[in-house]
Scaffold this motif. Structure first.
Motif, mmCIF file in Angstrom:
data_model
loop_
_atom_site.group_PDB
_atom_site.id
_atom_site.type_symbol
_atom_site.label_atom_id
_atom_site.label_comp_id
_atom_site.label_asym_id
_atom_site.label_seq_id
_atom_site.Cartn_x
_atom_site.Cartn_y
_atom_site.Cartn_z
ATOM 1 N N UNK A 153 14.628 -10.751 -10.596
ATOM 2 C CA UNK A 153 13.863 -10.020 -11.598
ATOM 3 C C UNK A 153 13.729 -8.558 -11.193
ATOM 4 N N UNK A 154 13.485 -8.307 -9.910
ATOM 5 C CA UNK A 154 13.335 -6.924 -9.447
ATOM 6 C C UNK A 154 14.638 -6.159 -9.617
ATOM 7 N N UNK A 155 15.770 -6.800 -9.326
ATOM 8 C CA UNK A 155 17.061 -6.135 -9.503
ATOM 9 C C UNK A 155 17.267 -5.780 -10.965
ATOM 10 N N UNK A 156 16.958 -6.733 -11.843
ATOM 11 C CA UNK A 156 17.132 -6.477 -13.277
ATOM 12 C C UNK A 156 16.265 -5.300 -13.717
ATOM 13 N N UNK A 157 15.004 -5.318 -13.282
ATOM 14 C CA UNK A 157 14.089 -4.252 -13.683
ATOM 15 C C UNK A 157 14.530 -2.911 -13.127
ATOM 16 N N UNK A 158 14.988 -2.896 -11.874
ATOM 17 C CA UNK A 158 15.430 -1.632 -11.272
ATOM 18 C C UNK A 158 16.629 -1.076 -12.031
ATOM 19 N N UNK A 176 1.184 -6.745 -9.327
ATOM 20 C CA UNK A 176 -0.193 -7.031 -8.928
ATOM 21 C C UNK A 176 -0.533 -8.485 -9.251
ATOM 22 N N UNK A 177 -0.094 -8.920 -10.438
ATOM 23 C CA UNK A 177 -0.309 -10.319 -10.820
ATOM 24 C C UNK A 177 0.368 -11.256 -9.833
ATOM 25 N N UNK A 178 1.609 -10.919 -9.433
ATOM 26 C CA UNK A 178 2.345 -11.796 -8.520
ATOM 27 C C UNK A 178 1.659 -11.876 -7.159
ATOM 28 N N UNK A 179 1.074 -10.750 -6.720
ATOM 29 C CA UNK A 179 0.344 -10.786 -5.454
ATOM 30 C C UNK A 179 -0.807 -11.778 -5.537
ATOM 31 N N UNK A 181 10.193 -0.750 -5.830
ATOM 32 C CA UNK A 181 10.948 -1.721 -5.039
ATOM 33 C C UNK A 181 10.266 -2.034 -3.720
ATOM 34 N N UNK A 182 9.643 -1.017 -3.116
ATOM 35 C CA UNK A 182 8.937 -1.263 -1.858
ATOM 36 C C UNK A 182 7.747 -2.189 -2.097
ATOM 37 N N UNK A 183 7.017 -1.952 -3.208
ATOM 38 C CA UNK A 183 5.897 -2.836 -3.525
ATOM 39 C C UNK A 183 6.406 -4.263 -3.713
ATOM 40 N N UNK A 184 7.517 -4.382 -4.435
ATOM 41 C CA UNK A 184 8.079 -5.718 -4.649
ATOM 42 C C UNK A 184 8.421 -6.399 -3.343
ATOM 43 N N UNK A 185 9.062 -5.658 -2.454
ATOM 44 C CA UNK A 185 9.402 -6.243 -1.158
ATOM 45 C C UNK A 185 8.158 -6.661 -0.419
ATOM 46 N N UNK A 186 7.102 -5.865 -0.536
ATOM 47 C CA UNK A 186 5.856 -6.218 0.131
ATOM 48 C C UNK A 186 5.283 -7.531 -0.385
ATOM 49 N N UNK A 187 5.277 -7.671 -1.709
ATOM 50 C CA UNK A 187 4.729 -8.910 -2.272
ATOM 51 C C UNK A 187 5.584 -10.108 -1.858
ATOM 52 N N UNK A 188 6.913 -9.922 -1.872
ATOM 53 C CA UNK A 188 7.779 -11.037 -1.462
ATOM 54 C C UNK A 188 7.541 -11.397 -0.008
ATOM 55 N N UNK A 189 7.291 -10.377 0.814
ATOM 56 C CA UNK A 189 7.046 -10.657 2.220
ATOM 57 C C UNK A 189 5.765 -11.459 2.401
ATOM 58 N N UNK A 190 4.746 -11.124 1.606
ATOM 59 C CA UNK A 190 3.508 -11.906 1.667
ATOM 60 C C UNK A 190 3.797 -13.357 1.297
ATOM 61 N N UNK A 191 4.572 -13.550 0.226
ATOM 62 C CA UNK A 191 4.888 -14.910 -0.226
ATOM 63 C C UNK A 191 5.623 -15.696 0.848
ATOM 64 N N UNK A 192 6.646 -15.065 1.401
ATOM 65 C CA UNK A 192 7.503 -15.779 2.350
ATOM 66 C C UNK A 192 6.831 -15.941 3.696
ATOM 67 N N UNK A 193 6.152 -14.875 4.136
ATOM 68 C CA UNK A 193 5.563 -14.929 5.467
ATOM 69 C C UNK A 193 4.592 -16.078 5.611
ATOM 70 N N UNK A 194 3.754 -16.273 4.569
ATOM 71 C CA UNK A 194 2.760 -17.330 4.660
ATOM 72 C C UNK A 194 3.370 -18.706 4.454
ATOM 73 N N UNK A 247 0.806 -1.210 0.000
ATOM 74 C CA UNK A 247 0.000 0.000 0.000
ATOM 75 C C UNK A 247 0.841 1.262 0.000
ATOM 76 N N UNK A 248 1.863 1.295 0.868
ATOM 77 C CA UNK A 248 2.721 2.475 0.929
ATOM 78 C C UNK A 248 3.408 2.709 -0.409
ATOM 79 N N UNK A 249 3.931 1.625 -0.973
ATOM 80 C CA UNK A 249 4.626 1.759 -2.242
ATOM 81 C C UNK A 249 3.700 2.216 -3.348
ATOM 82 N N UNK A 250 2.484 1.678 -3.369
ATOM 83 C CA UNK A 250 1.531 2.046 -4.414
ATOM 84 C C UNK A 250 1.164 3.522 -4.295
#
Lengths: 102, 494, 231
Positions: free
Chosen positions: A72-77, B176-179, A36-49, A16-19
């Protein structure tokens, strides 16, 4: 609330913050950082669960997914930053203007 | 299980031929054009081979690594995938024929174009064959980065701005897709589309995943109101790149949206289908009106893409009742638009070479000096307008028929209005091709390869209207528009 | 995505969005996050995911660490494409611009000393991480990242690649990871029956070969990305 859901909700908060920053901030570097913050957030959701496995060792598949995602995020950044620098060199601006095309 | 080499071989070839070409093109930049053309030919042949295998043997499922879903990644080729692979091959060949002439005076740019373009083709083929949600994410990212790098190839301020905006939007869409993928995996424990389609049920997690994934893919498919990035990116890229972006890249995210809709979410998406239809209608009208107002050719064509993508989304509310016939119409529109829009952008490239500008009002009697190019534009315009006997007509006819049968006069009216507006902007361009420019200029010479590649694509869009007996049998292999089959994989380890 | 349409914003788009727009966006985002949060809370507290499936097949994977097995064997196709993404990003960067003319003055004493001390240690560390990846957290990406950091440090301390290495040897190193992975992936088809299907007896060795090539590639790619343009 378990530890896993706490991590996941924190991840959503980061998303949310990143968006918010991605949409609101005009400076391109801020946008890249927001992504990058959004990416970290999504990764945290993946890993946390992934800690919800009954056996004790966390699920390895989300960990592999996040490893891939980080690369992928590093490449894109990297591409985004160089594109931003080229944009500044070519136009002198560090923001996107509103009109399409040139 | 018997080792069916035909399907396996073509599947591997269609992904690894362009990849090999990209790597070799990067290693040997002086021979990039030759390597690129060889790889393009090999990839096109593989796509035809795979389509033939799908047609004769039915849908093919390949367990990469021998593990099989849900542990491993599966590649799945049914009629829908095969048709889109063929579409990519056709447009890809034409662009590959056009590009050496287009970049002929810029050898450095040419050397960089080929590896990037072949990576784009690899990403497209890998995406159309993927059956695993996370694999689809990686292919989406590969596709997005390749498209952005190609867009920025022109180097002008407009190209860089368009590319930057495109990059940010593309990355947001992928995240968004990855989420959504994360939510689905943690809710159901699998990443495979076929396994998930059996497990998925209506729950908060499913709905949230649906929302996130569809929002991300709508961003990438530039559906109104998420279309704001498209005209800037597609218009300021080099002409062959614009052709690829409008014809192929936006279709890839639409394809993915369709797969998710059909396989996972269709059951509980009824109000969402209406929303998509409404947004599609807005896109058709808004895009067409904006196209009419553009003084520059490439921007006109880019806004036309926004409008044509809107038609595809009109199929969502119609298909709730109409089923496979409506989806078939939408797919026909996808194919016809790919050929016609690529032809249009390639003609813009030729006209740019001819006049060194793309102002529509100054086309300077191009019809007399570049008859092939203007004919190509006119034929492509016929398909975009939806006039018989083109591919665009067949697609639109199927959608209109469904709209009349279901009493959806609102959608039918939008389609007819869209057709009229399309006629207006096509005739605007063709009309100006007859008039002299205010200030004469020295005409650049246009290589034959550029004109003929555009013309052949445009003729293809028209011939598509007659190609129904060839297209429908392929498209329906594996019943892609019905519920997906249970996952039965080949070459799975005991 | 600069949607500065709140009403009072400068149409040049060079400023942040207006306050009204920000408030509206904030409310919208809170609502969205609320929905997503509810979805996360609705997930069961315990879920095995694919962990049992991975555990059951570990014996055939050729390595002992589960994440490495998933990355390099069960879902190796994803890893192959991901290496391609990294290479593609470099291609994009190189197609945009030549490398900026760096500051060629001699680095300060701290940086020079650090470079001399740390770079060999980092190279050693990378080799260790690569080797240990089969049994513990580690592997190609971790080793490649550390080696890439060594490359960045070397670059910062004034090392420059000799010109004769900056042509096709550099390009070959950059491409090596994807190339070796693809060649092995396609090459095992007659042996294992499918793409990337390593025969179980050779799986460990093949994975090590792929990881070594990938480590070198990743390190070169990361250092080249840091450079920011064509050499």
């Amino acid at each position: 609330m378990t530890q896993a859901t706490l991590y996941a909700l924190t991840g959503l908060g980061l998303v949310g913050l990143g968006l918010y920053a991605l949409i609101v901030r005009a400076h391109l570097l801020r946008k890249v950082l927001a992504f990058n913050v959004i990416g970290s957030g999504v990764f945290l959701v993946l890993i946390g669960l992934a800690r919800r496995t009954p056996a004790g060792a966390p699920d390895p598949v989300p960990q592999a997914m996040v490893l891939t995602g980080i690369v992928v995020a590093v490449a894109a950044t990297a591409l985004a930053v160089v594109l931003m620098l080229r944009l500044r060199a070519a136009t002198g601006r560090i923001t996107l203007d509103d009109s399409p095309g040139d | 299980m018997p080792l069916d080499t035909t399907g396996l071989g073509w599947t591997v070839a269609v992904i690894f031929a362009p990849l090999a070409g990209a790597l070799l093109g990067f290693l040997a930049p002086r021979r990039a054009v030759a390597v690129g053309l060889a790889a393009a030919t090999a990839t096109a042949i593989s796509a035809v081979g795979l389509a033939h295998a799908v047609l004769t043997q039915g849908p093919l499922r390949l367990a990469v690594g021998g593990w099989g879903a849900p542990l491993g990644i599966d590649l799945y080729a049914d009629g829908l995938s095969a048709t889109l692979l063929l579409m990519t091959a056709l447009v890809g060949l034409a662009v590959s024929a056009h590009a050496p002439a287009y970049f002929g005076d810029k050898p450095r740019q040419s050397a960089r174009f080929w590896p990037l373009w072949l990576f784009l083709w690899t990403a497209l083929n890998a995406l159309f064959l993927a059956a695993d949600l996370f694999n689809l994410y990686v292919t989406l990212e590969l596709l997005g980065l390749a498209a952005v790098a190609l867009t920025a190839l022109g180097g002008s301020g407009g190209a860089l701005t368009g590319a930057m905006r495109y990059l940010l939007v593309s990355l947001l869409g992928s995240l968004a897709y990855l989420l959504g993928v994360a939510l689905l995996y943690h809710a159901y424990g699998s990443l495979d589309l076929a396994v998930l389609s059996a497990l998925v049920a209506d729950s908060p997690a499913t709905r949230a995943a649906l929302g996130a994934m569809i929002a991300g893919l709508l961003l990438k498919t530039a559906l109104f109101p998420f279309h704001f990035w498209l005209p800037g990116a597609h218009a300021s890229a080099p002409a062959p790149v614009s052709a690829l972006l409008s014809a192929l890249v936006v279709k890839a995210s639409f394809y993915l949206l369709l797969r998710l809709w059909l396989g996972l979410f269709g059951g509980f998406g009824a109000p969402l289908a209406e929303l998509l239809g409404a947004l599609g209608a807005a896109a058709v009208l808004w895009g067409s009106v904006q196209a009419l107002r553009q003084p520059r050719l490439k921007l006109l064509i880019a806004y036309s893409t926004v409008a044509q993508l809107g038609y595809l989304f009109l199929a969502f509310p119609l298909a709730a009742v109409g089923g496979a016939a409506v989806w078939g119409g939408a797919l026909y529109l996808v194919l016809a638009h790919a050929l016609a829009k690529a032809a249009m952008f390639l003609t813009a490239g030729s006209l740019l070479r001819f006049g060194h500008h793309d102002r529509i009002a100054d086309l300077d009697r191009a019809v007399y000096r570049l008859p092939l190019t203007v004919t190509a534009f006119a034929l492509a315009g016929v398909s975009i307008m939806g006039l018989p006997p083109s591919g665009g007509f067949v697609g639109k006819w199927l959608l209109l028929e469904a709209a009349f049968h279901q009493g959806r006069w609102d959608l039918a009216l939008v389609m007819l209005l869209g057709g009229a507006l399309a006629a207006a902007y096509v005739f605007k361009v063709v009309g100006f091709a007859f008039t002299p420019a205010y200030a004469g200029h020295r005409a650049g010479s246009v290589p034959a390869a550029m004109e003929w590649s555009a013309l052949l694509l445009a003729v293809g869009a028209i011939l598509l209207g007659f190609a129904g007996p060839l297209v429908w049998p392929l498209l329906e292999v594996g019943a892609p528009f019905a519920a997906p089959p249970a996952p039965a994989t080949w070459q799975v380890r005991p | 995505m600069d949607r500065g349409s709140g009403g009072k914003v400068d149409r040049g788009g060079s400023q942040d969005a207006s306050l009204g727009f920000r408030l509206g966006l904030g409310v919208l985002l809170l609502a969205l996050l609320g929905g997503l949060g509810l979805a996360v809370l609705s997930l069961p507290a315990q879920a095995p995911g694919l962990a049992p499936a991975v555990g059951a097949r570990m014996a055939q994977s050729g390595v002992e660490h589960q994440v490495t097995a998933v990355l390099l064997n069960f879902r190796a196709y994803d890893t192959l494409l991901e290496l391609a993404v990294l290479l593609l990003a470099l291609l994009g960067v190189w197609s945009l611009a030549p490398a900026p003319r760096g500051d060629d003055s001699a680095p300060g004493p701290v940086l020079a000393t650090l470079g001399r001390l740390l770079a060999p240690l980092m190279i050693l560390m990378a080799g260790y991480l690569l080797w240990v990846g089969a049994q513990a957290p580690g592997g190609a990406f971790q080793a490649g990242a550390v080696l890439g950091a060594a490359g960045v440090l070397a670059r910062l301390s004034g090392c420059r690649l000799p010109v004769r290495l900056a042509g096709w040897p550099l390009r070959l190193t950059l491409v090596l990871g994807v190339l070796v992975f693809a060649v092995i992936g396609v090459g095992v088809i007659p042996l294992g029956g499918s793409l990337l299907a390593y025969p179980p007896a050779w799986a460990g060795g093949l994975i090590l070969v792929i990881e070594t090539a990938a480590t070198l590639s990743i390190a070169a790619l990361l250092t080249a990305l840091f450079l920011g343009g064509r050499p």
